[in-house]
Design an enzyme around this catalytic site. Sequence first.
Site, mmCIF file in Angstrom:
data_model
loop_
_atom_site.group_PDB
_atom_site.id
_atom_site.type_symbol
_atom_site.label_atom_id
_atom_site.label_comp_id
_atom_site.label_asym_id
_atom_site.label_seq_id
_atom_site.Cartn_x
_atom_site.Cartn_y
_atom_site.Cartn_z
ATOM 1 N N GLY A 70 0.810 -1.238 -0.203
ATOM 2 C CA GLY A 70 -0.135 0.045 0.041
ATOM 3 C C GLY A 70 0.784 1.264 -0.008
ATOM 4 O O GLY A 70 0.492 2.387 -0.569
ATOM 5 N N THR A 71 1.857 1.307 0.793
ATOM 6 C CA THR A 71 2.685 2.413 0.824
ATOM 7 C C THR A 71 3.318 2.876 -0.460
ATOM 8 O O THR A 71 3.341 4.084 -0.849
ATOM 9 C CB THR A 71 4.007 2.205 1.702
ATOM 10 O OG1 THR A 71 3.524 1.895 3.056
ATOM 11 C CG2 THR A 71 4.727 3.523 2.027
ATOM 12 N N ASN A 150 -7.951 3.450 8.915
ATOM 13 C CA ASN A 150 -7.434 2.079 9.457
ATOM 14 C C ASN A 150 -7.408 2.032 11.167
ATOM 15 O O ASN A 150 -7.217 1.169 11.735
ATOM 16 C CB ASN A 150 -6.017 2.120 8.886
ATOM 17 C CG ASN A 150 -5.280 3.400 9.031
ATOM 18 O OD1 ASN A 150 -5.544 4.350 8.715
ATOM 19 N ND2 ASN A 150 -4.133 3.233 9.890
ATOM 20 N N GLN A 178 -7.651 -0.412 3.204
ATOM 21 C CA GLN A 178 -8.621 -0.963 4.270
ATOM 22 C C GLN A 178 -9.986 -1.746 3.752
ATOM 23 O O GLN A 178 -10.709 -2.328 4.364
ATOM 24 C CB GLN A 178 -8.567 -0.142 5.354
ATOM 25 C CG GLN A 178 -7.575 0.277 6.180
ATOM 26 C CD GLN A 178 -7.202 -1.203 7.275
ATOM 27 O OE1 GLN A 178 -7.869 -2.038 7.222
ATOM 28 N NE2 GLN A 178 -5.875 -1.020 7.480
ATOM 29 N N HIS A 200 -1.517 -8.029 2.090
ATOM 30 C CA HIS A 200 -1.798 -8.610 3.545
ATOM 31 C C HIS A 200 -2.791 -8.280 4.288
ATOM 32 O O HIS A 200 -2.957 -8.645 5.547
ATOM 33 C CB HIS A 200 -0.425 -8.423 4.390
ATOM 34 C CG HIS A 200 -0.139 -6.808 4.573
ATOM 35 N ND1 HIS A 200 0.040 -6.598 5.708
ATOM 36 C CD2 HIS A 200 0.047 -5.884 3.717
ATOM 37 C CE1 HIS A 200 0.288 -5.008 5.544
ATOM 38 N NE2 HIS A 200 0.070 -4.803 4.603
ATOM 39 N N THR A 236 12.441 -6.569 -11.350
ATOM 40 C CA THR A 236 11.838 -8.031 -11.456
ATOM 41 C C THR A 236 10.772 -8.065 -10.587
ATOM 42 O O THR A 236 10.860 -7.645 -9.194
ATOM 43 C CB THR A 236 12.962 -9.097 -11.356
ATOM 44 O OG1 THR A 236 14.262 -8.949 -12.303
ATOM 45 C CG2 THR A 236 12.491 -10.313 -11.553
ATOM 46 N N CYS A 329 4.425 2.314 18.378
ATOM 47 C CA CYS A 329 4.981 2.463 19.375
ATOM 48 C C CYS A 329 6.359 2.080 19.427
ATOM 49 O O CYS A 329 6.799 1.598 18.771
ATOM 50 C CB CYS A 329 4.430 1.061 20.398
ATOM 51 S SG CYS A 329 3.000 1.320 21.137
HETATM 52 C C1 LIG Z 1 -5.029 2.930 5.258
HETATM 53 C C2 LIG Z 1 -3.712 2.549 4.849
HETATM 54 N N1 LIG Z 1 -2.842 2.845 3.968
HETATM 55 C C3 LIG Z 1 -1.606 2.445 3.690
HETATM 56 C C4 LIG Z 1 -1.129 1.316 4.503
HETATM 57 C C5 LIG Z 1 0.249 0.861 4.169
HETATM 58 O O1 LIG Z 1 0.121 -0.522 3.581
HETATM 59 P P1 LIG Z 1 1.498 -1.331 3.730
HETATM 60 O O2 LIG Z 1 1.770 -1.605 5.024
HETATM 61 O O3 LIG Z 1 1.061 -2.575 2.599
HETATM 62 O O4 LIG Z 1 2.456 -0.586 2.798
HETATM 63 C C6 LIG Z 1 -1.881 0.677 5.601
HETATM 64 C C7 LIG Z 1 -1.445 -0.312 6.350
HETATM 65 O O5 LIG Z 1 -1.524 -0.328 7.358
HETATM 66 C C8 LIG Z 1 -3.088 1.324 5.743
HETATM 67 O O6 LIG Z 1 -3.879 0.724 6.760
#
Ligand SMILES: Cc1ncc(COP(=O)(O)O)c(C=O)c1O
Length: 380
Positions: A70-71, A150, A178, A200, A236, A329
Amino acid sequence: MKVYFDNAATTALDERVLEAMLPYMREHYGNPSSVHSAGREVRTAIEKARKKVAELLSASPSEIFFTSGGTEADNTAIFCGIESQEITHAITSPLEHHAVLHPLEELEKKGKIRLNFVEVDEQGSLNMDHLRTLLENNPKAFVSIMHANNEIGNINDIETIGQLCKEHHAYFHSDTVQTVGHYVHNLSGTLVNATAGAGHKFHGPKGTGFLYVKKDKKIHPLLLGGAQERNMRGGTENVYGIIGIAKALEIAYEEMSSHRRHIESLKAHFIQVLKEHIPDVEFNGLSADMENSLYTVLNVSLPPSEENRGMVLFNLDLQGVAASGGSACSSGAAVGSHVLRAINHNPERDSVRFSFSRFNTLEEINYTVEKIKELYVAVH
Ligand SMILES: Cc1ncc(COP(=O)(O)O)c(C=O)c1O
Protein backbone atom coordinates in the site's frame (compact mmCIF):
# COMPACT_ATOMS: atom_id res chain seq x y z
CA MET A 1 -5.97 -18.38 25.09
CA LYS A 2 -4.29 -16.62 22.15
CA VAL A 3 -6.44 -14.02 20.43
CA TYR A 4 -5.41 -12.06 17.34
CA PHE A 5 -7.41 -8.84 17.04
CA ASP A 6 -4.96 -6.84 14.94
CA ASN A 7 -6.22 -7.66 11.47
CA ALA A 8 -6.17 -4.05 10.27
CA ALA A 9 -2.39 -4.21 10.77
CA THR A 10 -2.10 -7.50 8.91
CA THR A 11 -3.90 -10.79 8.46
CA ALA A 12 -2.94 -14.46 8.48
CA LEU A 13 -2.03 -15.91 5.11
CA ASP A 14 -4.79 -18.14 3.74
CA GLU A 15 -3.55 -21.70 3.26
CA ARG A 16 -5.04 -21.76 -0.26
CA VAL A 17 -3.04 -18.66 -1.14
CA LEU A 18 0.15 -20.32 0.03
CA GLU A 19 -0.68 -23.38 -2.10
CA ALA A 20 -1.11 -21.17 -5.17
CA MET A 21 2.22 -19.46 -4.51
CA LEU A 22 4.40 -22.50 -3.83
CA PRO A 23 4.86 -23.66 -7.46
CA TYR A 24 6.25 -20.20 -8.28
CA MET A 25 8.80 -20.56 -5.48
CA ARG A 26 9.77 -24.08 -6.47
CA GLU A 27 9.34 -24.95 -10.14
CA HIS A 28 8.45 -21.80 -12.04
CA TYR A 29 11.40 -19.59 -11.26
CA GLY A 30 12.04 -18.10 -14.69
CA ASN A 31 12.38 -14.35 -14.99
CA PRO A 32 9.14 -13.10 -16.53
CA SER A 33 11.12 -10.73 -18.75
CA SER A 34 13.11 -13.59 -20.31
CA VAL A 35 12.06 -14.62 -23.76
CA HIS A 36 12.60 -18.38 -23.28
CA SER A 37 9.69 -20.60 -22.31
CA ALA A 38 10.65 -20.67 -18.59
CA GLY A 39 10.26 -16.88 -18.59
CA ARG A 40 7.22 -16.79 -20.81
CA GLU A 41 5.20 -19.18 -18.65
CA VAL A 42 5.79 -16.95 -15.63
CA ARG A 43 4.88 -13.85 -17.66
CA THR A 44 1.62 -15.56 -18.60
CA ALA A 45 0.89 -16.28 -14.91
CA ILE A 46 1.51 -12.62 -13.96
CA GLU A 47 -0.77 -11.36 -16.71
CA LYS A 48 -3.44 -13.85 -15.66
CA ALA A 49 -3.17 -12.53 -12.10
CA ARG A 50 -3.46 -8.94 -13.34
CA LYS A 51 -6.53 -9.85 -15.38
CA LYS A 52 -8.12 -11.50 -12.35
CA VAL A 53 -7.46 -8.49 -10.07
CA ALA A 54 -8.78 -6.10 -12.73
CA GLU A 55 -11.88 -8.19 -13.33
CA LEU A 56 -12.71 -8.36 -9.61
CA LEU A 57 -12.30 -4.60 -9.19
CA SER A 58 -14.12 -3.79 -12.43
CA ALA A 59 -11.04 -2.21 -13.93
CA SER A 60 -9.04 -2.86 -17.06
CA PRO A 61 -5.80 -4.91 -16.74
CA SER A 62 -3.89 -1.93 -18.16
CA GLU A 63 -4.97 0.11 -15.12
CA ILE A 64 -3.46 -2.28 -12.53
CA PHE A 65 0.22 -2.01 -11.53
CA PHE A 66 1.62 -4.46 -8.99
CA THR A 67 3.64 -2.86 -6.19
CA SER A 68 5.36 -3.84 -2.95
CA GLY A 69 2.29 -2.84 -0.94
CA GLY A 70 0.00 0.00 0.00
CA THR A 71 2.77 2.45 0.86
CA GLU A 72 4.43 2.18 -2.54
CA ALA A 73 1.08 2.48 -4.31
CA ASP A 74 0.19 5.62 -2.32
CA ASN A 75 3.66 7.14 -2.78
CA THR A 76 3.54 6.52 -6.54
CA ALA A 77 0.08 8.02 -6.88
CA ILE A 78 1.11 11.10 -4.91
CA PHE A 79 4.65 11.84 -6.10
CA CYS A 80 4.04 10.84 -9.70
CA GLY A 81 0.41 11.94 -9.99
CA ILE A 82 1.26 15.44 -8.79
CA GLU A 83 4.30 15.72 -11.05
CA SER A 84 2.70 14.24 -14.17
CA GLN A 85 -0.41 16.37 -13.90
CA GLU A 86 1.65 19.48 -13.07
CA ILE A 87 -0.35 20.07 -9.91
CA THR A 88 0.67 22.73 -7.39
CA HIS A 89 -1.99 22.36 -4.75
CA ALA A 90 -3.02 19.35 -2.68
CA ILE A 91 -5.93 18.74 -0.33
CA THR A 92 -6.04 15.90 2.18
CA SER A 93 -7.36 15.13 5.65
CA PRO A 94 -5.51 14.91 8.97
CA LEU A 95 -6.78 11.33 9.35
CA GLU A 96 -4.87 9.83 6.41
CA HIS A 97 -2.34 7.05 6.85
CA HIS A 98 1.30 8.17 7.00
CA ALA A 99 1.80 6.55 3.59
CA VAL A 100 -0.23 9.50 2.30
CA LEU A 101 0.54 12.26 4.80
CA HIS A 102 4.32 11.95 4.70
CA PRO A 103 4.75 12.16 0.89
CA LEU A 104 2.39 15.16 0.77
CA GLU A 105 4.23 16.88 3.62
CA GLU A 106 7.53 16.15 1.89
CA LEU A 107 6.32 17.84 -1.31
CA GLU A 108 5.09 20.80 0.70
CA LYS A 109 8.41 21.07 2.55
CA LYS A 110 10.26 21.10 -0.78
CA GLY A 111 8.02 23.93 -1.96
CA LYS A 112 6.47 21.83 -4.77
CA ILE A 113 2.89 22.14 -3.52
CA ARG A 114 0.71 24.03 -1.12
CA LEU A 115 -1.17 21.69 1.18
CA ASN A 116 -4.56 22.11 2.84
CA PHE A 117 -6.31 19.85 5.31
CA VAL A 118 -10.06 19.33 5.27
CA GLU A 119 -11.59 19.96 8.69
CA VAL A 120 -12.92 16.96 10.60
CA ASP A 121 -15.29 16.83 13.55
CA GLU A 122 -14.83 14.94 16.82
CA GLN A 123 -16.22 11.80 15.22
CA GLY A 124 -13.75 12.00 12.36
CA SER A 125 -16.37 12.99 9.76
CA LEU A 126 -15.11 15.26 7.01
CA ASN A 127 -16.52 18.75 6.69
CA MET A 128 -17.75 18.52 3.10
CA ASP A 129 -18.53 22.23 2.91
CA HIS A 130 -14.94 22.96 3.80
CA LEU A 131 -13.75 20.54 1.10
CA ARG A 132 -16.00 22.29 -1.41
CA THR A 133 -14.59 25.69 -0.43
CA LEU A 134 -11.02 24.43 -0.71
CA LEU A 135 -11.77 23.03 -4.17
CA GLU A 136 -13.48 26.23 -5.29
CA ASN A 137 -10.45 28.26 -4.20
CA ASN A 138 -7.98 25.83 -5.74
CA PRO A 139 -9.20 24.30 -8.98
CA LYS A 140 -7.16 21.45 -10.50
CA ALA A 141 -5.91 20.33 -7.10
CA PHE A 142 -4.70 16.88 -6.08
CA VAL A 143 -7.13 15.42 -3.55
CA SER A 144 -6.18 12.45 -1.40
CA ILE A 145 -8.95 11.18 0.87
CA MET A 146 -8.99 7.61 2.10
CA HIS A 147 -11.93 5.29 1.54
CA ALA A 148 -11.88 4.08 5.15
CA ASN A 149 -9.74 4.94 8.12
CA ASN A 150 -7.47 2.22 9.48
CA GLU A 151 -7.68 3.39 13.11
CA ILE A 152 -11.26 4.47 13.75
CA GLY A 153 -12.87 2.70 10.80
CA ASN A 154 -14.80 5.71 9.42
CA ILE A 155 -15.94 5.15 5.85
CA ASN A 156 -15.85 8.25 3.67
CA ASP A 157 -18.34 8.95 0.92
CA ILE A 158 -15.91 8.69 -1.97
CA GLU A 159 -18.68 8.99 -4.55
CA THR A 160 -19.63 12.47 -3.36
CA ILE A 161 -15.98 13.46 -2.98
CA GLY A 162 -15.32 12.16 -6.51
CA GLN A 163 -18.20 14.23 -7.83
CA LEU A 164 -16.84 17.37 -6.13
CA CYS A 165 -13.38 16.65 -7.52
CA LYS A 166 -14.79 16.21 -11.01
CA GLU A 167 -16.67 19.51 -10.81
CA HIS A 168 -13.45 21.29 -9.83
CA HIS A 169 -11.16 19.39 -12.22
CA ALA A 170 -9.23 17.87 -9.34
CA TYR A 171 -7.23 14.64 -9.48
CA PHE A 172 -8.76 12.25 -6.93
CA HIS A 173 -6.60 9.66 -5.18
CA SER A 174 -8.17 7.47 -2.53
CA ASP A 175 -6.27 5.11 -0.25
CA THR A 176 -8.46 2.01 -0.39
CA VAL A 177 -6.03 -0.24 1.50
CA GLN A 178 -8.53 -1.04 4.27
CA THR A 179 -11.49 -1.72 1.99
CA VAL A 180 -10.01 -3.78 -0.88
CA GLY A 181 -10.95 -7.42 -0.30
CA HIS A 182 -13.61 -6.48 2.25
CA TYR A 183 -15.98 -4.41 0.10
CA VAL A 184 -16.87 -4.63 -3.59
CA HIS A 185 -15.11 -2.00 -5.69
CA ASN A 186 -16.36 -0.96 -9.08
CA LEU A 187 -13.42 1.17 -10.15
CA SER A 188 -14.51 1.79 -13.73
CA GLY A 189 -17.81 3.13 -12.40
CA THR A 190 -16.30 5.53 -9.86
CA LEU A 191 -14.80 8.97 -10.15
CA VAL A 192 -11.64 7.94 -8.33
CA ASN A 193 -8.53 8.38 -10.47
CA ALA A 194 -6.11 6.34 -8.41
CA THR A 195 -6.41 3.82 -5.55
CA ALA A 196 -4.15 1.47 -3.61
CA GLY A 197 -4.43 -2.08 -2.28
CA ALA A 198 -2.26 -4.31 -0.07
CA GLY A 199 -2.46 -8.11 -0.18
CA HIS A 200 -1.68 -8.69 3.48
CA LYS A 201 -4.86 -6.91 4.60
CA PHE A 202 -7.02 -9.68 3.10
CA HIS A 203 -5.09 -12.88 3.85
CA GLY A 204 -2.61 -12.48 1.02
CA PRO A 205 1.18 -12.21 1.30
CA LYS A 206 2.98 -9.25 2.85
CA GLY A 207 5.00 -6.99 0.58
CA THR A 208 2.42 -7.18 -2.21
CA GLY A 209 0.02 -4.55 -3.43
CA PHE A 210 -1.29 -2.72 -6.42
CA LEU A 211 -1.84 0.74 -7.72
CA TYR A 212 -4.88 1.44 -9.85
CA VAL A 213 -4.63 4.40 -12.20
CA LYS A 214 -7.54 5.36 -14.44
CA LYS A 215 -6.71 4.96 -18.12
CA ASP A 216 -6.92 8.59 -19.11
CA LYS A 217 -5.02 9.76 -16.00
CA LYS A 218 -1.62 8.29 -16.83
CA ILE A 219 1.22 9.05 -14.43
CA HIS A 220 5.01 8.67 -14.44
CA PRO A 221 6.73 5.71 -12.77
CA LEU A 222 8.30 6.00 -9.31
CA LEU A 223 10.94 3.31 -9.85
CA LEU A 224 13.00 3.61 -13.00
CA GLY A 225 14.74 0.59 -14.48
CA GLY A 226 13.50 -2.17 -16.73
CA ALA A 227 10.27 -2.04 -18.67
CA GLN A 228 8.31 -4.13 -16.16
CA GLU A 229 4.70 -3.23 -15.36
CA ARG A 230 4.50 -1.54 -18.76
CA ASN A 231 7.27 0.89 -17.81
CA MET A 232 5.49 1.89 -14.61
CA ARG A 233 7.72 0.04 -12.15
CA GLY A 234 11.21 -1.09 -12.99
CA GLY A 235 12.50 -4.23 -11.28
CA THR A 236 11.95 -7.97 -11.54
CA GLU A 237 8.43 -8.72 -10.38
CA ASN A 238 7.58 -10.32 -7.03
CA VAL A 239 6.15 -13.24 -8.97
CA TYR A 240 4.83 -15.41 -6.13
CA GLY A 241 3.57 -12.31 -4.35
CA ILE A 242 1.57 -11.32 -7.43
CA ILE A 243 0.16 -14.85 -7.74
CA GLY A 244 -0.69 -14.69 -4.02
CA ILE A 245 -2.43 -11.30 -4.01
CA ALA A 246 -4.60 -12.30 -6.98
CA LYS A 247 -5.57 -15.60 -5.34
CA ALA A 248 -6.30 -13.83 -2.02
CA LEU A 249 -8.53 -11.29 -3.76
CA GLU A 250 -10.35 -14.05 -5.63
CA ILE A 251 -11.09 -15.89 -2.37
CA ALA A 252 -12.04 -12.61 -0.64
CA TYR A 253 -14.64 -11.91 -3.32
CA GLU A 254 -16.00 -15.46 -3.38
CA GLU A 255 -16.50 -15.51 0.38
CA MET A 256 -17.09 -11.81 1.07
CA SER A 257 -20.72 -11.90 2.11
CA SER A 258 -20.42 -14.83 4.51
CA HIS A 259 -17.25 -13.40 6.06
CA ARG A 260 -18.88 -10.02 6.38
CA ARG A 261 -21.92 -11.48 8.14
CA HIS A 262 -19.69 -13.40 10.55
CA ILE A 263 -17.41 -10.46 11.36
CA GLU A 264 -20.32 -8.01 11.69
CA SER A 265 -21.96 -10.25 14.24
CA LEU A 266 -18.71 -10.42 16.22
CA LYS A 267 -18.36 -6.65 16.20
CA ALA A 268 -21.99 -6.06 17.21
CA HIS A 269 -21.61 -8.54 20.06
CA PHE A 270 -18.35 -6.90 21.18
CA ILE A 271 -20.03 -3.46 21.33
CA GLN A 272 -22.95 -4.84 23.26
CA VAL A 273 -20.95 -6.72 25.92
CA LEU A 274 -18.51 -3.84 26.37
CA LYS A 275 -21.43 -1.50 27.02
CA GLU A 276 -22.88 -4.00 29.46
CA HIS A 277 -19.71 -4.68 31.41
CA ILE A 278 -17.44 -1.64 31.21
CA PRO A 279 -18.97 1.47 32.75
CA ASP A 280 -18.24 4.66 30.80
CA VAL A 281 -16.85 2.81 27.78
CA GLU A 282 -16.85 4.89 24.59
CA PHE A 283 -16.06 4.22 20.94
CA ASN A 284 -13.78 6.42 18.89
CA GLY A 285 -14.83 7.95 15.60
CA LEU A 286 -17.76 6.21 13.98
CA SER A 287 -16.43 2.78 14.82
CA ALA A 288 -19.54 1.72 16.77
CA ASP A 289 -21.78 2.88 13.91
CA MET A 290 -22.26 -0.36 11.99
CA GLU A 291 -23.41 1.46 8.84
CA ASN A 292 -20.64 4.01 8.52
CA SER A 293 -17.55 2.21 9.71
CA LEU A 294 -15.47 -0.76 8.66
CA TYR A 295 -17.00 -3.99 9.93
CA THR A 296 -13.45 -5.12 10.64
CA VAL A 297 -12.54 -2.33 13.10
CA LEU A 298 -13.71 -1.32 16.59
CA ASN A 299 -11.81 1.46 18.36
CA VAL A 300 -12.59 1.38 22.07
CA SER A 301 -11.97 4.30 24.41
CA LEU A 302 -11.61 3.08 27.98
CA PRO A 303 -12.37 5.15 31.09
CA PRO A 304 -9.49 7.03 32.73
CA SER A 305 -7.64 4.66 35.05
CA GLU A 306 -4.43 5.32 37.01
CA GLU A 307 -3.65 1.61 37.16
CA ASN A 308 -3.89 1.03 33.42
CA ARG A 309 -2.72 4.32 31.98
CA GLY A 310 -0.56 3.56 28.94
CA MET A 311 -0.46 -0.12 29.90
CA VAL A 312 -3.67 -1.56 28.45
CA LEU A 313 -2.13 -3.04 25.32
CA PHE A 314 0.70 -4.50 27.35
CA ASN A 315 -1.70 -5.95 29.92
CA LEU A 316 -3.93 -7.41 27.20
CA ASP A 317 -0.89 -8.89 25.50
CA LEU A 318 0.06 -10.55 28.78
CA GLN A 319 -3.37 -12.19 28.68
CA GLY A 320 -2.78 -13.39 25.11
CA VAL A 321 -4.80 -10.68 23.32
CA ALA A 322 -3.03 -8.94 20.44
CA ALA A 323 -4.57 -5.56 19.64
CA SER A 324 -3.24 -2.18 18.69
CA GLY A 325 -3.31 1.33 20.05
CA GLY A 326 -3.71 2.83 16.65
CA SER A 327 -0.42 4.41 17.56
CA ALA A 328 3.20 3.79 16.75
CA CYS A 329 5.00 2.27 19.68
CA SER A 330 8.68 2.79 20.16
CA SER A 331 10.63 1.19 23.01
CA GLY A 332 7.45 0.50 24.92
CA ALA A 333 6.36 4.14 25.02
CA ALA A 334 3.10 4.82 23.26
CA VAL A 335 3.42 7.75 20.89
CA GLY A 336 -0.03 9.28 20.53
CA SER A 337 -1.98 8.52 17.40
CA HIS A 338 -2.27 11.45 14.97
CA VAL A 339 -5.80 10.27 14.16
CA LEU A 340 -7.00 10.33 17.76
CA ARG A 341 -5.31 13.69 18.28
CA ALA A 342 -7.07 15.12 15.22
CA ILE A 343 -10.46 14.15 16.64
CA ASN A 344 -9.58 15.60 20.08
CA HIS A 345 -9.59 12.33 21.91
CA ASN A 346 -9.25 12.79 25.66
CA PRO A 347 -5.62 11.82 26.46
CA GLU A 348 -6.67 10.65 29.94
CA ARG A 349 -8.47 7.74 28.30
CA ASP A 350 -6.65 4.77 26.78
CA SER A 351 -7.78 3.59 23.37
CA VAL A 352 -7.50 0.15 21.87
CA ARG A 353 -8.15 -0.72 18.25
CA PHE A 354 -9.55 -4.22 17.89
CA SER A 355 -9.68 -5.44 14.31
CA PHE A 356 -11.22 -8.68 13.18
CA SER A 357 -11.02 -11.33 10.51
CA ARG A 358 -13.04 -14.37 9.53
CA PHE A 359 -10.79 -16.48 11.75
CA ASN A 360 -12.04 -14.79 14.94
CA THR A 361 -14.75 -16.26 17.16
CA LEU A 362 -17.41 -15.21 19.66
CA GLU A 363 -15.47 -17.03 22.34
CA GLU A 364 -12.48 -14.78 21.68
CA ILE A 365 -14.66 -11.68 22.04
CA ASN A 366 -16.06 -12.92 25.36
CA TYR A 367 -12.59 -13.81 26.63
CA THR A 368 -11.28 -10.34 25.70
CA VAL A 369 -14.15 -8.54 27.40
CA GLU A 370 -13.54 -10.65 30.49
CA LYS A 371 -9.89 -9.55 30.50
CA ILE A 372 -10.81 -5.87 30.02
CA LYS A 373 -13.26 -6.26 32.89
CA GLU A 374 -10.54 -7.66 35.10
CA LEU A 375 -8.33 -4.69 34.27
CA TYR A 376 -10.96 -1.98 34.58
CA VAL A 377 -13.75 -3.14 36.80
CA ALA A 378 -11.90 -5.26 39.32
CA VAL A 379 -9.62 -2.41 40.41
CA HIS A 380 -12.41 0.11 40.97
C1 LIG B 1 -5.00 2.93 5.20
C2 LIG B 1 -3.65 2.36 4.95
N1 LIG B 1 -2.89 2.86 3.96
C3 LIG B 1 -1.67 2.39 3.67
C4 LIG B 1 -1.13 1.35 4.41
C5 LIG B 1 0.24 0.86 4.07
O1 LIG B 1 0.21 -0.42 3.52
P1 LIG B 1 1.52 -1.34 3.48
O2 LIG B 1 1.87 -1.66 4.88
O3 LIG B 1 1.10 -2.55 2.69
O4 LIG B 1 2.58 -0.59 2.79
C6 LIG B 1 -1.87 0.80 5.47
C7 LIG B 1 -1.30 -0.28 6.30
O5 LIG B 1 -1.36 -0.26 7.51
C8 LIG B 1 -3.17 1.30 5.74
O6 LIG B 1 -3.91 0.82 6.73
